[in-house]
Structure formats: C-alpha cells, structure tokens
Design an enzyme around this catalytic site. Structure first.
Site, PDB file in Angstrom:
ATOM      1  N   HIS A  62       0.880  -1.182  -0.157  1.00  0.00           N
ATOM      2  CA  HIS A  62      -0.215   0.060   0.280  1.00  0.00           C
ATOM      3  C   HIS A  62       0.565   1.623   0.066  1.00  0.00           C
ATOM      4  O   HIS A  62       1.262   2.436   1.138  1.00  0.00           O
ATOM      5  CB  HIS A  62      -0.726   0.167   1.126  1.00  0.00           C
ATOM      6  N   ASP A 286       2.104   2.898   4.356  1.00  0.00           N
ATOM      7  CA  ASP A 286       1.373   4.151   3.111  1.00  0.00           C
ATOM      8  C   ASP A 286       2.245   5.203   2.921  1.00  0.00           C
ATOM      9  O   ASP A 286       1.768   6.288   3.215  1.00  0.00           O
ATOM     10  CB  ASP A 286       0.288   4.466   4.261  1.00  0.00           C
TER      11      ASP A 286
END
Ligand code: ZN
Length: 391
Positions: A62, A286
């Site tokens: 991600h 992230d």
C-alpha cells in the site's frame, strides 16, 4: 548471470539454517548446505553472507507510488517515490494505490509509474480505483481492468468509515467486491479489495454487512489502517478473529501515537496474543501519503510524508522490542502479503522463486544488502543502483 550467496542463515521466512544459495538470473536456482563451483567457472558473483540472515525481499502492499495527499490544497500533493527509497528499506515489491485524489491522480499515471519502477529493477503492481465510489477504473470496468491489464491485481483503496469517503452503500461495496472477485478469478490474480478504513465509529461494519447479506466472502476484503486508533484496533481484532485480513499502517508521526494510534510492533504482539493467526496480519507503509499535523485548534501546522522505511523498522521493533521470533514477524511483509495478493513468486526464499532477497546483520538486524530479481541494489547499506533522476 550467476550469483552465489555463501554462509548466510536463512529465514525463508521459516528458519532453514545455514545454507548457500545459487541465483540463476532473476531466480533462486538452488539452496544447498554447500554449493561448490569450480574456481574458473563462468562469470559468477560471490556474496559472503557470513554473519547475516538471508530473508525474502519485503512486499509493501500500500504505497502512493506517484504521490498522494493534496488534502490541504494543491501545494500539499506529495511527490513520487524514488527507487532507492524502496530498496534501502529492503522493499523489492510495491503495490501502488491512488488515495483521496482520484481527479488529478489517474490510473494511466499510476501504471506508468509502476512500469518505471519495474524498468529500474523492482517489482510493482497497482490497485484500480481510488477512495471514491463509483470507482474510476482504467477501462471503465473492474473486471476488464483485472483481466486485460497486467499491472492491475486488485481494487482500492476504497474509503469507508471516513468523512473523506463517498459514503458507499452496502450494495455499492458488494458490487465492487463481486466484480473484483470475478475479475480476479478469470485473470488468475487476487482481485482483493483494499479498503481504507477511517476514524469513524462505523469501523468495519460496512464490510461485515456485505458479507452477511451477500455471497461475497470476508477474505475478498483487505482493510488497512487498522491500528489508526484504539477503537478501530479493537474492532479489527474481532474482525480478524472472524477470519478477515487486517493490515496495519507503519508510517506515523509522534502526534498520532500520542493520540492513541497503536504502534505496529506493539499491535502485532497484541493481535497474536488475542489469538489472531499471523497469516491474516500484514504491515504496509502507506508510503508517500501525506500525514497532516494539526494543532489543538485543528489548524494545519505541518505536513509530513509517509515513509516506506517505516515498514521494516516496525518489523525490527517487533523482533527486538516485543520478542516476536523473526520467522513470525517477517511474515507480515513477506509470505502473508504474497499469499493475499497471489504473488506466487514472491514472499519466500525458495528454489524457483524470484531472487528478491534481503541480507540482515545478525546482531543489529539492520539491512545490509538487497537484491531485486537477482541484481544487487543495495550493498553495505548503500544504494548502488539509483533511480533515473536520483543524484
Ligand atoms: Zn488510506
């Protein structure tokens, strides 16, 4: 091209002991106790891994590879990731996502950035869509994206339980998940639906309602940011005990932790103690997301960027500070994401797998050497291969 890695101790991620590895081009060719090759053999690179652990290259599932953010207006759009940011962090596989801004960040740009990282030497796939529903795909259909576009392996990040989400209904989310499921089946890809879970008290309820009222299985969903606050974390434990996957976000700032965000290494220990299987838990960074910093009046006073270097740092903390054995802790960034994302050549040190490897110092657990598809990218902690525009 042949590369011989001698005398390393292997965590595959399970512990294999001291072995030699012979890499043939971009694959792990042989793993043996001792591999002896004649002195005047064809051109061969020998890496001495004495005093090192050899582990699979890390998977970061991600990352806002082409930049993200923009939530504090245009000047807060974050920059693209550079190759060595990933490789210095031991990351050899990245999964790119768009995020909040599905207008100026587009699928063609995301795929172009993924291809650029591939050309530079690592592996990169993407998810189709962004926070918003209806999903803005590349071809107009989730199934077509998955079946026809090699780089697209799943859907997301679709936002729920967040003031920035488009407040999808149960029916809308079910339609997305079933399209992803069929597209994944027909293309032999995971078709996983990556869900951004925000701070709202609705937590994971929308996913649970989809599963209760339709035939979509719970494991079609891959919710992330589960550690973002204490109440979502508790809901995440229940969700995982019911069989769902949970992903923790490693990028953070001190303010978030002070406000109750669960540090990933600590959260991993807590989930395992609660009885959740290690095969359901992953970490992602992230990376390149914006991390807004607000004062007590809610005014934006600073903006940080998510760092992919946080990914392994949290695994290292889990090993060193929480006492989780390496063969367990390493799974959250190797074999478990490989299985969830159906990346069959990734996540393990085994014969026939891609030669994505990280050599860790046995004392400090620091990253020493990184190989991606058989090529040395990082040596003695320094990037020897740089991205196209890196100094
Ligand atoms: Zn997110």
């Amino acid at each position: 091209m042949l590369t011989l890695i001698r005398n390393g101790e292997i965590y595959a991620p399970e512990y294999l002991g001291k072995k030699d590895l012979l890499l043939v081009n971009d694959k792990v060719g042989f793993i043996e106790d001792h591999i002896n090759l004649p002195d005047r053999f064809v051109d061969i690179k020998v890496v001495d891994a004495s005093g090192k652990y050899v582990v699979p290259g890390f998977i970061d599932s991600h990352v806002h590879i082409m930049g993200g953010g923009g939530e504090g207006s245009f000047k807060t759009r974050t920059p693209e990731i550079q190759l060595s940011q990933a490789t210095l962090s031991g990351i050899t596989t990245l999964i790119g996502v768009i995020g909040t801004d599905g207008t100026t960040r587009t699928m063609p740009s995301l795929i172009a950035k993924a291809r650029a990282l591939e050309e530079e030497g690592i592996t990169c796939f993407v998810q189709t869509g962004s926070y918003q529903v209806p999903l803005k795909t590349l071809t107009g259909k989730i199934e077509d994206d998955l079946i026809l576009v090699d780089r697209i392996i799943g859907v997301g990040e679709v936002a729920i339980a967040d003031h920035r989400s488009s407040q999808p209904t149960v029916n809308e989310l079910a339609k997305i998940a079933s399209a992803a499921r069929v597209g994944g089946m027909l293309s032999g890809k995971s078709g996983i639906v990556n869900i951004h879970v925000g701070d709202s008290r609705n937590h994971l309820k929308l996913i649970e309602e989809v599963v209760e009222t339709t035939d979509v299985p719970l494991k079609q969903f891959y919710p992330t940011h589960i550690n973002r606050n204490p109440h979502l974390f508790e809901a995440g434990i229940e969700y995982a005990l019911n069989g769902g996957y949970v992903d923790f976000t490693t990028s953070t700032i001190p303010q978030f932790l002070e406000e109750g965000e669960v540090k990933c290494s600590v959260g991993l220990k807590r989930m395992l103690d609660a009885g959740v299987s290690i095969d359901q838990i992953t970490f992602t960074s992230d990376g390149q997301a914006s991390l807004p910093h607000f004062d007590e009046n809610g005014e934006l006073i600073g903006l940080k960027i998510g760092m992919v270097s946080s990914l392994y740092k949290e695994v290292k903390d889990a090993i060193k500070d929480e006492g989780i054995p390496p063969e367990i802790a390493l799974k959250v960034i190797t074999s478990t994401p490989a299985k969830i994302l159906k990346l069959t050549n990734k996540g393990y040190v085994k014969e026939g797998a891609d030669a994505d490897l990280v050599l860790l110092d046995k004392e400090s657990f620091d990253i020493d050497t990184v190989l991606a598809k058989g090529k040395i990218m990082v040596e003695s902690g320094k990037a020897i291969v740089k991205g196209t525009f890196e100094a």
